[in-house]
Design a protein around this motif. Structure first.
Motif, short mmCIF file in Angstrom:
data_model
loop_
_atom_site.label_atom_id
_atom_site.label_comp_id
_atom_site.label_asym_id
_atom_site.label_seq_id
_atom_site.Cartn_x
_atom_site.Cartn_y
_atom_site.Cartn_z
N PRO A 1 -37.66 -9.02 0.73
CA PRO A 1 -36.90 -9.39 1.93
C PRO A 1 -37.60 -10.47 2.76
O PRO A 1 -36.94 -11.36 3.30
CB PRO A 1 -36.79 -8.07 2.71
N ALA A 2 -38.92 -10.40 2.85
CA ALA A 2 -39.65 -11.41 3.64
C ALA A 2 -39.51 -12.79 3.00
O ALA A 2 -39.34 -13.79 3.70
CB ALA A 2 -41.12 -11.03 3.76
N LEU A 3 -39.56 -12.82 1.68
CA LEU A 3 -39.42 -14.10 0.98
C LEU A 3 -37.99 -14.64 1.19
O LEU A 3 -37.79 -15.83 1.43
CB LEU A 3 -39.70 -13.90 -0.51
N MET A 4 -37.02 -13.75 1.13
CA MET A 4 -35.63 -14.18 1.33
C MET A 4 -35.43 -14.68 2.77
O MET A 4 -34.72 -15.66 2.99
CB MET A 4 -34.66 -13.04 1.01
N ILE B 1 -43.40 -21.96 -5.98
CA ILE B 1 -42.01 -22.40 -6.17
C ILE B 1 -41.92 -23.91 -6.02
O ILE B 1 -41.27 -24.58 -6.81
CB ILE B 1 -41.06 -21.69 -5.18
N SER B 2 -42.61 -24.45 -5.02
CA SER B 2 -42.47 -25.91 -4.85
C SER B 2 -43.26 -26.71 -5.87
O SER B 2 -42.85 -27.80 -6.23
CB SER B 2 -42.75 -26.35 -3.41
N HIS B 3 -44.38 -26.17 -6.38
CA HIS B 3 -45.17 -26.98 -7.32
C HIS B 3 -44.75 -26.81 -8.78
O HIS B 3 -44.89 -27.73 -9.58
CB HIS B 3 -46.67 -26.69 -7.15
N ARG B 4 -44.31 -25.63 -9.15
CA ARG B 4 -43.79 -25.37 -10.51
C ARG B 4 -44.70 -25.86 -11.62
O ARG B 4 -44.30 -26.64 -12.46
CB ARG B 4 -42.41 -26.01 -10.69
N GLU B 5 -45.94 -25.41 -11.56
CA GLU B 5 -46.87 -25.83 -12.62
C GLU B 5 -47.20 -24.63 -13.50
O GLU B 5 -47.38 -23.53 -13.01
CB GLU B 5 -48.18 -26.34 -11.99
N GLN C 1 -29.48 -17.62 -3.02
CA GLN C 1 -28.40 -17.57 -4.02
C GLN C 1 -28.82 -16.64 -5.14
O GLN C 1 -29.83 -16.92 -5.80
CB GLN C 1 -28.15 -18.96 -4.62
N VAL C 2 -28.10 -15.58 -5.33
CA VAL C 2 -28.39 -14.72 -6.49
C VAL C 2 -27.71 -15.38 -7.69
O VAL C 2 -26.50 -15.40 -7.80
CB VAL C 2 -27.90 -13.28 -6.27
N VAL C 3 -28.53 -15.94 -8.56
CA VAL C 3 -28.00 -16.77 -9.66
C VAL C 3 -27.83 -15.96 -10.95
O VAL C 3 -27.38 -16.48 -11.96
CB VAL C 3 -28.89 -18.01 -9.91
N PRO D 1 -31.64 -23.10 4.45
CA PRO D 1 -30.35 -23.54 3.89
C PRO D 1 -30.46 -24.86 3.13
O PRO D 1 -29.74 -25.08 2.17
CB PRO D 1 -29.45 -23.69 5.12
N ASN D 2 -31.39 -25.75 3.54
CA ASN D 2 -31.49 -27.03 2.84
C ASN D 2 -32.26 -26.93 1.51
O ASN D 2 -32.31 -27.88 0.74
CB ASN D 2 -32.13 -28.11 3.73
N ALA D 3 -32.86 -25.76 1.26
CA ALA D 3 -33.54 -25.52 -0.02
C ALA D 3 -33.33 -24.05 -0.40
O ALA D 3 -34.25 -23.24 -0.33
CB ALA D 3 -35.03 -25.83 0.10
N PRO D 4 -32.12 -23.70 -0.79
CA PRO D 4 -31.81 -22.29 -1.03
C PRO D 4 -32.72 -21.68 -2.10
O PRO D 4 -33.12 -22.38 -3.04
CB PRO D 4 -30.35 -22.30 -1.50
N LEU D 5 -33.03 -20.43 -1.91
CA LEU D 5 -33.87 -19.71 -2.87
C LEU D 5 -32.98 -19.14 -3.97
O LEU D 5 -32.04 -18.38 -3.69
CB LEU D 5 -34.60 -18.56 -2.16
N ARG D 6 -33.28 -19.52 -5.23
CA ARG D 6 -32.48 -19.04 -6.36
C ARG D 6 -33.15 -17.79 -6.94
O ARG D 6 -34.30 -17.84 -7.38
CB ARG D 6 -32.38 -20.14 -7.43
N LEU D 7 -32.40 -16.70 -6.90
CA LEU D 7 -32.98 -15.39 -7.23
C LEU D 7 -32.25 -14.74 -8.39
O LEU D 7 -31.01 -14.72 -8.42
CB LEU D 7 -32.88 -14.50 -5.97
N PHE D 8 -33.02 -14.20 -9.32
CA PHE D 8 -32.44 -13.44 -10.44
C PHE D 8 -32.90 -11.99 -10.28
O PHE D 8 -34.09 -11.73 -10.11
CB PHE D 8 -32.94 -14.01 -11.78
#
Ligand code: UDP
Length: 273
Positions: free
Chosen positions: A115-118, A49-53, A154-156, A123-130
């Motif tokens: 659930p573990a990932l969530m 998620i942080s590297h996005r390659e 955030q369920v986006v 809060p300073n880097a919310p996880l965007r989830l589909f």
């Protein structure tokens, strides 16, 4: 079982090193599995998620049913071989790995992984989830539960594809466009096996997200639509029994078949070793 229980065991440190060398994959029943604990798997996903390659990395979690199915299913084999992570979802698979002298450290079920990932989101880097999959309305209910239990998530977007969507190019393009517009970090794909694995494999170069998780009935569990086995049953490797008892019509035949086929697989592998 409540939504709260889903993450009770899932306190994951958020500062794990994401660049650590991964242990060598373990070959079992024709599947190369990652011998990782839950915390290590989460660290790997956080790294993606942080590297996005590159393309979307996807995670599959073979259980007894998948291991049996895969023997006759070239498409599923191909999907597994290109997965970013292959984690053992099922105590029988972990027990077989120990019996065969190629031990996996622990069970990492898809329904625990999400659930573990969530729980690891900050809060300073919310996880965007589909959320992709489950019957109409279920994912939206899961989103409400997620918002109250994991405020840093955030369920986006949510979408319940119509029956047979996988054979409809236009529908597939629509789903991919929805995902792209929502800009998620993670797409949780709950379409059941092997549909979810085949779909993410076919579209992994088009899914506009760094990570996709194939998570079976997890959206139903999160929404409270289906009950998950109590923790003591999961601990004893009896989650399959609970699922079978809660949906006997659909699952009894499947489980009876696997109960015969899986020991044969283990026996064959043991003799070949
Ligand atoms: N599902 C779906 N679309 C389909 C087939 C299945 O959304 O075309 C959903 C179904 O509603 C359920 C999930 O896939 O929420 C997984 O079901 P199953 O219990 O088969 O998953 P398993 O955990 O056994 O792989």
């Amino acid at each position: 079982m409540s939504v709260a229980d889903l993450a009770e065991d899932q306190a994951v440190p958020t500062d794990l090193c994401t660049k650590s060398e991964s242990p060598k994959r373990v070959s079992l029943f024709g599947v190369a599995m990652d011998p990782l604990r839950m915390t290590e798997a989460i660290a790997r996903i956080q790294g993606w998620i942080s590297h996005r390659e590159g393309r979307c990395q996807y995670v599959v979690t073979p259980n007894v049913q998948h291991s049996v199915m895969l023997q006759q299913h070239e498409g599923l084999k191909a999907a597994y071989s290109e997965a970013g992570l292959v984690l053992a979802d099922g105590q029988p698979v972990v027990m077989a790995s120990r019996l065969l002298g190629r031990p996996l450290p622990e069970r990492v079920a898809g329904s625990d992984l999400l659930p573990a990932l969530m729980a690891s989101a900050q809060p300073n880097a919310p996880l965007r989830l589909f959320l992709l999959g489950a019957a109409p309305g279920v994912a939206a209910r899961a989103a409400v539960q997620i918002a109250s239990r994991w405020p840093a998530v955030q369920v986006v977007g949510t979408y319940s594809p119509p029956l047979g969507f996988e054979h409809q190019p236009e529908e597939n393009q629509r789903i991919l466009a929805r995902i792209k517009a929502a800009k998620p970090d993670v797409v949780a794909v709950g379409l059941g096996a092997p549909k979810q694995e085949l779909w993410v494999h076919r579209h992994c170069h088009e899914i506009a997200a760094p990570v996709a998780l194939c998570i079976g009935a997890t959206i139903d569990f999160l929404a409270g639509e289906k009950p998950r086995a109590p923790r003591w049953m999961r601990g004893l490797g009896l989650e399959w029994l609970h699922r079978c008892a809660s949906e006997p019509r659909r699952l009894l035949k499947r489980y009876a078949h696997d109960a015969v086929a899986f020991p044969q697989l283990v026996w064959r592998e043991w003799r070949a070793a």
